[in-house]
Scaffold this motif. Structure first.
Motif, short mmCIF file in Angstrom:
data_model
loop_
_atom_site.label_atom_id
_atom_site.label_comp_id
_atom_site.label_asym_id
_atom_site.label_seq_id
_atom_site.Cartn_x
_atom_site.Cartn_y
_atom_site.Cartn_z
N PHE A 147 0.81 -1.22 0.00
CA PHE A 147 0.00 0.00 0.00
C PHE A 147 0.84 1.27 0.00
N SER A 148 1.90 1.29 0.79
CA SER A 148 2.71 2.52 0.89
C SER A 148 3.82 2.55 -0.15
N LYS A 155 6.64 1.57 0.17
CA LYS A 155 7.92 1.87 0.81
C LYS A 155 8.79 0.62 0.83
N HIS A 215 3.15 2.54 8.83
CA HIS A 215 2.60 3.28 7.69
C HIS A 215 1.87 2.36 6.72
N SER A 236 -2.06 2.56 5.81
CA SER A 236 -2.46 2.77 4.42
C SER A 236 -3.28 1.60 3.87
N GLN A 273 2.80 8.94 4.92
CA GLN A 273 2.49 7.53 5.21
C GLN A 273 2.39 6.72 3.94
N LEU A 274 1.80 7.34 2.92
CA LEU A 274 1.60 6.64 1.65
C LEU A 274 2.82 6.71 0.74
#
Lengths: 181, 387
Positions: free
Chosen positions: A72-73, A75, A92, A96, B273-274
């Motif tokens: 989702f992020s 990252k 996070h 998310s 956050q995203l």
């Protein structure tokens, strides 16, 4: 009748072909599965065990390459990512996650897992079906992989009851070999 | 005006078509309103059903963003716009959703949904007025109902063509294609009507339309993508034609930006956050533009830069942590984060100094545990850097 036999044969061949083509990669860790708990088979590089079903309680241990972005992020973690930074990325991702609602972080502290420096999160959330989960989440980076060990239960009494069992699972967790990138 | 208004009609349309398809598949079932006849009552009933379902899904999906100052501002703008329309103040309600996507949409019951991601792009009250006016036109002109009625009519034609002989099937397919094309044009026509009448409403409510049109420069690129250049050009022409006549009206300095400050912080956090670094940095910098002496703004900007880890980001982050510490020396978070960056860069003495000072400021139990773990593992060196 002959047609049915052919269909069965084709299905069997396909199953074997699938098993050879992909299948679940070998896990690079070992844990002791507690007595009375069942392992649920998945194709993912993870171990999922439960005593009474996933909507009662479960322990999920998963490994993932650092290069794989979180869904989702988007990252990514790196080999030099500190445990606190890794915990931040996990939080996070959870915040998310569109399947998770009412996420609330209860605790975020450093932890040691199999002698490695990592983190421990405690949080609650509601899943897409409206079930409230309380979760303990341990994570650490080793080499080029991120490992997470989580325990979740839908009711506080079940959570408390099986917490001791989970702690034994956590204590038994051992990395078995360094994995190739 | 893709960022606002385009999506809901599409959503309603898609849902309507899905509902119609369901109706065709199970013509005997009674779960849906009668949709066989393309009459207004059936369309209205169908629209109500779809709207209720969609709004329930929205309520499950996105949390409501609460900000009394901003809500009061939104209410005041709405009232100014409703007056020329002759509508009651309670005819429309605004729901602020905590959602980083720049979007706004309305439903026939008068509910206008605004995403924080869109509000965070706005620079003045006139832009907000245009955004709300566009949605108000969709609501008051019954645009969603028009789309559903058109879809019902189309379905009736398709049903009729199913009864035709095989030779007519090709013609029916062609007719269906024409309907799709017409539907798109219809939707576009509705958007253009909302643009035009919305802008007119903005002017009647004594906002400067030139300021209002600045929204197109300020909303994120992805939101502008669907807006055709022709539509924007048409709006600019409309302003050029009409504004001289009312040019004496000037928009006062409205304090709108100060009402957006908390939302900008919220939005920057959401975007970070995203991993939407560009948007997160934009919101944090806009916050600091209007509140340069707010330690939390510097801390947040530094946090985004620390997480992004681009070239030069950590140096910039350290500068903002320093500013945050200068503005609020009692906050342990900036000290801990600065220490972490020094630790990552191998400046262990500086890291230690920051961790110790953070620990002395009564951090949260979690932060205290991390600080203790860092101090426990830090090597003692003789290297001395200056912060």
């Amino acid at each position: 009748m002959r047609l049915r036999m052919w269909l069965c044969l084709i299905a069997a061949v396909l199953c074997v072909a699938c098993a050879h083509a992909g299948g679940k990669p070998a896990l690079s860790f070992n844990v002791a599965v507690p007595e009375g708990w069942k392992q649920v088979d998945t194709d993912e590089p993870m171990l999922f065990i439960t005593k009474d079903g996933g909507y009662k309680q479960f322990v999920l241990i998963r490994e993932r390459p650092l290069s794989e972005p979180f869904h989702f992020s988007q990252k990514v973690m790196h080999a030099g990512t500190m445990p606190e930074e890794a915990a931040e990325i996990v939080v996070h991702e959870l915040l998310s996650d569109t399947n998770i609602r009412n996420f609330s972080l209860l605790e975020n502290i450093p932890a040691r897992i199999d002698g490695r420096r990592g983190f421990r999160l405690s949080f609650i959330y509601t899943d897409a079906d409206g079930f409230l989960f309380k979760t303990l989440y341990f994570g650490f980076i080793d080499g080029n992989r991120f490992y997470n060990i989580r325990y979740a239960a839908t009711q506080e009494e079940i959570y408390q009851k099986d917490l001791v069992t989970f702690e034994k699972v956590l204590q038994s967790f051992k990395l078995v070999a360094a994995k190739a990138p | 005006m893709a960022a606002f208004g385009g999506v809901p009609i599409r959503r309603v349309l898609v849902a309507a078509i899905a509902a119609l398809a369901m109706g065709c598949l199970c013509s005997g079932c009674s779960g849906l309103p009668t949709v066989r006849a393309a009459d207004r009552a059936a369309a209205a009933e169908l629209l109500k059903t779809i709207s209720r379902a969609e709004q329930a899904a929205i309520a499950r999906r996105a949390p409501i963003y609460r900000d009394p100052a901003l809500e009061s501002r939104l209410g005041a703008v709405l009232e100014k716009l409703l007056r020329p329309l002759g509508e009651r103040p309670d005819a429309v309600r605004i729901v602020l959703l905590s959602d980083p996507q720049p979007d706004a949409y309305s439903y026939p019951d008068g509910t206008i949904y605004l995403h924080t991601g869109l509000l965070a792009c706005l620079e003045n009250e006139a832009e907000l007025a245009l955004l709300l006016a566009h949605e108000l036109i969709h609501v008051t002109r019954g645009h969603a109902l028009q789309v559903v009625e058109a879809s019902l009519a189309e379905r009736d034609r398709e049903t009729a063509s199913e009864d035709a002989s095989g030779g007519l099937r090709l013609a029916a397919r062609w007719s269906a294609w024409m309907d799709v094309s017409r539907r798109i044009h219809q939707r576009r026509a509705l958007e253009e009507e909302a643009d035009r009448l919305g802008l007119d409403l903005v002017m009647r409510a004594h906002y400067d339309p030139r300021q209002a049109l600045a929204i197109f420069d300020n909303v994120a690129d992805e939101a502008l993508g669907v807006l055709s250049a022709e539509r924007l050009a048409a709006l600019r022409t409309c302003v050029a034609d009409r504004w001289p006549a009312v040019s004496r009206q000037t928009a006062p300095r409205d304090g709108f930006r100060s009402d957006l400050q908390f939302l900008l912080l919220h939005q920057a956090q959401n975007d970070a956050q995203l991993g939407r670094w560009h948007h997160a940095l934009k919101s944090a910098r806009r916050f600091l533009r209007d509140s340069p002496d707010q330690a939390q703004g510097h801390y947040l900007l530094a946090e985004i830069l620390r997480q992004r880890q681009g070239p030069g980001d950590w140096d910039q982050a350290l500068a903002h942590y320093r500013e945050s510490i200068r503005l609020n020396p009692r906050c342990p978070k900036s000290r801990k984060a600065a220490g972490l960056l020094h630790l990552r860069q191998g400046r262990f003495d500086l890291a230690r100094a920051h961790f110790e000072s953070a620990l002395a400021l009564s951090p949260s139990p979690g932060d205290a545990a991390y600080l203790a773990s860092y101090l426990e593992t830090l090597p003692i060196t003789s290297k001395g850097d200056s912060l």
